[in-house]
Design a protein around this motif. Sequence first.
Motif, PDB file in Angstrom:
ATOM      1  N   THR A 229     -42.933  71.467  -9.448  1.00 33.96           N
ATOM      2  CA  THR A 229     -44.124  70.944 -10.127  1.00 33.96           C
ATOM      3  C   THR A 229     -45.398  71.098  -9.301  1.00 33.96           C
ATOM      4  N   ASN A 230     -45.367  71.915  -8.243  1.00 36.51           N
ATOM      5  CA  ASN A 230     -46.557  72.195  -7.446  1.00 36.51           C
ATOM      6  C   ASN A 230     -46.846  73.689  -7.444  1.00 36.51           C
ATOM      7  N   VAL A 231     -48.111  74.052  -7.683  1.00 34.83           N
ATOM      8  CA  VAL A 231     -48.494  75.456  -7.652  1.00 34.83           C
ATOM      9  C   VAL A 231     -48.336  75.991  -6.241  1.00 34.83           C
ATOM     10  N   ASP A 232     -47.794  77.205  -6.106  1.00 36.79           N
ATOM     11  CA  ASP A 232     -47.531  77.719  -4.762  1.00 36.79           C
ATOM     12  C   ASP A 232     -47.698  79.225  -4.630  1.00 36.79           C
ATOM     13  N   SER A 233     -47.933  79.945  -5.729  1.00 36.65           N
ATOM     14  CA  SER A 233     -47.959  81.397  -5.641  1.00 36.65           C
ATOM     15  C   SER A 233     -48.916  81.980  -6.669  1.00 36.65           C
ATOM     16  N   THR A 234     -49.725  82.963  -6.238  1.00 43.17           N
ATOM     17  CA  THR A 234     -50.582  83.683  -7.179  1.00 43.17           C
ATOM     18  C   THR A 234     -49.768  84.764  -7.869  1.00 43.17           C
ATOM     19  N   SER A 235     -49.947  84.897  -9.193  1.00 40.96           N
ATOM     20  CA  SER A 235     -49.120  85.828  -9.957  1.00 40.96           C
ATOM     21  C   SER A 235     -49.929  86.403 -11.110  1.00 40.96           C
ATOM     22  N   ASN A 236     -49.996  87.741 -11.197  1.00 41.50           N
ATOM     23  CA  ASN A 236     -50.631  88.428 -12.319  1.00 41.50           C
ATOM     24  C   ASN A 236     -49.597  89.311 -13.007  1.00 41.50           C
ATOM     25  N   SER A 237     -49.657  89.362 -14.335  1.00 43.71           N
ATOM     26  CA  SER A 237     -48.658  90.106 -15.094  1.00 43.71           C
ATOM     27  C   SER A 237     -49.301  90.811 -16.283  1.00 43.71           C
ATOM     28  N   LEU A 238     -48.758  91.987 -16.605  1.00 46.24           N
ATOM     29  CA  LEU A 238     -49.082  92.673 -17.848  1.00 46.24           C
ATOM     30  C   LEU A 238     -47.919  92.455 -18.804  1.00 46.24           C
ATOM     31  N   TYR A 239     -48.225  91.887 -19.973  1.00 43.70           N
ATOM     32  CA  TYR A 239     -47.203  91.613 -20.979  1.00 43.70           C
ATOM     33  C   TYR A 239     -47.356  92.607 -22.134  1.00 43.70           C
ATOM     34  N   LYS A 240     -46.301  93.346 -22.393  1.00 41.40           N
ATOM     35  CA  LYS A 240     -46.287  94.291 -23.511  1.00 41.40           C
ATOM     36  C   LYS A 240     -45.859  93.564 -24.774  1.00 41.40           C
ATOM     37  N   ASN A 241     -46.557  93.865 -25.850  1.00 37.27           N
ATOM     38  CA  ASN A 241     -46.255  93.313 -27.154  1.00 37.27           C
ATOM     39  C   ASN A 241     -45.377  94.305 -27.913  1.00 37.27           C
ATOM     40  N   SER A 242     -44.128  93.927 -28.121  1.00 37.07           N
ATOM     41  CA  SER A 242     -43.189  94.758 -28.882  1.00 37.07           C
ATOM     42  C   SER A 242     -42.930  94.093 -30.223  1.00 37.07           C
ATOM     43  N   ASN A 243     -43.728  94.483 -31.220  1.00 39.15           N
ATOM     44  CA  ASN A 243     -43.572  93.962 -32.573  1.00 39.15           C
ATOM     45  C   ASN A 243     -43.619  92.438 -32.615  1.00 39.15           C
TER      46      ASN A 243
ATOM     47  N   THR B  16     -43.256  90.307 -29.895  1.00 41.10           N
ATOM     48  CA  THR B  16     -42.564  89.648 -28.787  1.00 41.10           C
ATOM     49  C   THR B  16     -43.109  90.190 -27.468  1.00 41.10           C
ATOM     50  N   PHE B  17     -43.477  89.274 -26.559  1.00 42.81           N
ATOM     51  CA  PHE B  17     -44.095  89.670 -25.300  1.00 42.81           C
ATOM     52  C   PHE B  17     -43.076  89.661 -24.162  1.00 42.81           C
ATOM     53  N   SER B  18     -43.165  90.686 -23.324  1.00 43.43           N
ATOM     54  CA  SER B  18     -42.317  90.758 -22.131  1.00 43.43           C
ATOM     55  C   SER B  18     -43.131  91.373 -21.006  1.00 43.43           C
ATOM     56  N   SER B  19     -42.904  90.886 -19.777  1.00 40.46           N
ATOM     57  CA  SER B  19     -43.637  91.385 -18.615  1.00 40.46           C
ATOM     58  C   SER B  19     -43.141  92.785 -18.265  1.00 40.46           C
ATOM     59  N   VAL B  20     -44.084  93.740 -18.166  1.00 38.50           N
ATOM     60  CA  VAL B  20     -43.720  95.113 -17.828  1.00 38.50           C
ATOM     61  C   VAL B  20     -44.287  95.531 -16.479  1.00 38.50           C
ATOM     62  N   GLN B  21     -45.178  94.704 -15.898  1.00 37.38           N
ATOM     63  CA  GLN B  21     -45.685  95.012 -14.561  1.00 37.38           C
ATOM     64  C   GLN B  21     -46.188  93.741 -13.904  1.00 37.38           C
ATOM     65  N   GLU B  22     -45.746  93.540 -12.655  1.00 33.25           N
ATOM     66  CA  GLU B  22     -46.237  92.456 -11.815  1.00 33.25           C
ATOM     67  C   GLU B  22     -47.140  93.052 -10.738  1.00 33.25           C
ATOM     68  N   PHE B  23     -48.157  92.296 -10.305  1.00 31.73           N
ATOM     69  CA  PHE B  23     -49.177  92.861  -9.432  1.00 31.73           C
ATOM     70  C   PHE B  23     -49.136  92.323  -8.006  1.00 31.73           C
ATOM     71  N   GLY B  24     -48.082  91.583  -7.688  1.00 28.04           N
ATOM     72  CA  GLY B  24     -47.732  91.243  -6.316  1.00 28.04           C
ATOM     73  C   GLY B  24     -48.852  90.635  -5.507  1.00 28.04           C
ATOM     74  N   GLU B  25     -49.012  91.136  -4.273  1.00 25.17           N
ATOM     75  CA  GLU B  25     -49.988  90.563  -3.350  1.00 25.17           C
ATOM     76  C   GLU B  25     -51.430  90.836  -3.767  1.00 25.17           C
ATOM     77  N   ASN B  26     -51.631  91.699  -4.735  1.00 28.55           N
ATOM     78  CA  ASN B  26     -52.974  91.978  -5.249  1.00 28.55           C
ATOM     79  C   ASN B  26     -53.293  91.152  -6.493  1.00 28.55           C
ATOM     80  N   SER B  27     -52.643  90.022  -6.623  1.00 27.92           N
ATOM     81  CA  SER B  27     -52.896  89.104  -7.728  1.00 27.92           C
ATOM     82  C   SER B  27     -54.004  88.129  -7.361  1.00 27.92           C
ATOM     83  N   VAL B  28     -54.647  87.552  -8.392  1.00 28.55           N
ATOM     84  CA  VAL B  28     -55.739  86.597  -8.191  1.00 28.55           C
ATOM     85  C   VAL B  28     -55.596  85.427  -9.157  1.00 28.55           C
ATOM     86  N   HIS B  29     -56.162  84.276  -8.743  1.00 25.90           N
ATOM     87  CA  HIS B  29     -56.328  83.141  -9.651  1.00 25.90           C
ATOM     88  C   HIS B  29     -57.734  82.582  -9.454  1.00 25.90           C
TER      89      HIS B  29
END
Length: 576
Positions: free
Chosen positions: A62-76, A78-91
Motif C-alpha cells: 500500500t506504499n508507492v515505491d516504483s516509477t512505471s510507464n507502460s504502453l497498452y495495446k487495445n485489442s478489440n 481489451t487492453f494489455s501491456s505491450v511495452q514497459e519503459f523501465g528506468e526511463n519511466s516518469v511520474h
Amino acid sequence: MKKFYVSLFFLSAIISQAQSFEEISQPNLKNYFYSAAAVADVDNDGFQDIFFTGAIDSDEDTNVDSTSNSLYKNSNGTFSSVQEFGENSVHLSDVKFIDFDNDGLLDVITTGLSYNDIVNYQQYRWKNTGSGFTLVDNAAGKIYGGLDVFDFNHDGKQDYAINGTQYIEGVGFAHDLDLYLNSSQGFQKNEAWAAGTQNGSFKVIDINNDNELDLIVNGFNADYEGTFSVYINENGTLIKKSELPAVSSSKMAFADFNGDGFQDFVVSAQNENYDAYLAVFINDGQGNFTENKIEGEGLSDGGIEVGDLNNDGYYDFVVIGDDDNYDGYSKVFLYNPQLQKFEKNENTNLYNLGSKGTVAVFDYDNDGNLDILANGFDWDDPDLMPYTKLFKNKTTVTNQKPNAPTILTATDSDGKVRFTWSGATDDKTPENSLQYELSVGSEAGKTDITKYIVTTKNWYLDKTNLPSKIFWSVRSVDASKKYSDKSQEKELTVLGVADVKNTTVSIYPNPVKDVLNVKSTSKINTHKVYNLAGQSVNAKLTSDSTIDFSHLEKGVYVVELQLENGKKTIQKVIKN
C-alpha cells in the motif's frame, strides 16, 4: 444534489439528465500514483491505445515505491501491456503523442521524475519504429506542469512546449515555459519562451481564428503567486493580452461549446483563496473570455476532458478531483444548446476519484460512443490507494461520422501556402464546431509534410522548405471525435521556392553597441524589435539597412524581419 450558481450566460432552470456509464473490468491496467495518460491509435489498427506514466506499489504494501510507464495495446476493446519503459519511466508527469519525424507513426514525449533519482527531472523522446518505441533523446525535464504539441512556426513539423518546475544544479528551482522547435536536425530549445508556472496548466491554440497560435497559461508564478495569463501571437511573438482570475492546481480543456466558431475552455482548479473552483470561459472571438463559474461544484488537482458524451453534437465535459473537504469526486456536465448552459449529470455511475490523476475521453470499443478512462486516489479507501477505471458509455443515441469538406482551395503568396475549405457537415455537430485534420504530402497519398488537427476552416504553411509540388486533403472531426472520410486530394504547384531558399540574411555585430547592420538578398518589407517581455521597442530601420540600438538599455532583444519574398527571419541580439 449540491446547489450551484451559473452566471447570466448560463442562467436558467436545471433540467435533469440521464447519461450513464458502466465500469468495464480491465485487469491489465495498473493502478497508478501521480499519473498522466495519452490516447491514440499507435499501431494504426483502428483501436485507441493508451500510454500511461506514473508510479506503482510494486510490492503491494500500500506504499508507492516504483516509477512505471507502460504502453497498452487495445485489442478489440481489451487492453494489455505491450511495452514497459523501465528506468526511463516518469511520474508527476505528462505525456503526449507527436509524429516528430512525419513518418506517419506516432512518437511519444514524456516528462517528470523517477524514484531512481528524486531531483533528476527528465524528458524523454521515444520514436515509434512500427514494432515498439525506441529512446532517441533525453534532456532536462519538468514536474508539476505539462506538455502541449503544435506547429508554432507553420513549417509542417510538430513542435512542443513544456511547463512546470525544473531543478537546476547550483541554481535551484526554476519555473519556465520552454519551446522546442522541430527541425530536420532535431529540436531547438527556446528557453523561457514565456513566463512559466508550477501546479498549473497551459494550452497553445488559435483563440482569435487568425491562423496564429496563441497561449493561455495559469498556476503559481516564480513568486508563488497565482496567475492566469492570455497571450496573443503577433507575427510570431507572444504578447500578453489579459489576466483572468488567478488559479492554481489546475487543468484545462478546450472546445467550441456554443457553436460560434471560437475556442472556449473549461478549467478545474483552486482559486486565489485555495477554494475548489470550476468555471467555463466563453471566447468573444477577439481573445477576450467571460468567466462563468459553476458554484458549489469545484474540484481541483485532478483531470478534465471534453467530448460529446450524449451524442447531441455539442461538447460536454468530465472532471475528477478534490472538493474543499479533499473528498474525491467524478462529475459529468452536459451542454444544453437550447438553454446555452451546462447541466450536471446526476446518474453517471462513475467511481469517485480524487487528485493526482488523469482522465481521458475516447471511444475504446468503436461503438460510436465516447467512453471515460479515469485514474486518481480513492480517498474513501482506508489505505488511500489510487485506482484506474474504464467506463463504457451506455447512451442509445447514435451519431454518424461527419462529411468531409467539398470545397478546397490553396493559394501561394507572400511566402505562404494558404489552405481553405468549406462544405463539411455533420448530423449533430454544428459546422462551426467541427475541427479538421489537415494532411499534406510530397506525393499523392503521402502525409510526409504534415498531418495534424486545426480548429479553423483554413490554415497556412511557410513555403520556404516545401517541394515544388504538394498534395493535400482534409478530414472533418465532430464533437464525438469521429472522423470523416478524406476529402478529394488536391494538387498545388508551389511557385518561387528557389528564390526563397536562396535568400541570405546577415545581422551583425552581435553583441551590438549602437548600430545593427542588416544585409539581405531580398528587400526588407517590415521590421520589429522586441524585448524579452514581448514588448515592441522603438528601433528605427534606416535607408542604409541599419537598425539604431544606441538608445536601448542593455539586455537581450528579438529582431524580426519580414522580407519581400515572404521569408521571415527572427534572431536574438544582445545589446551591450
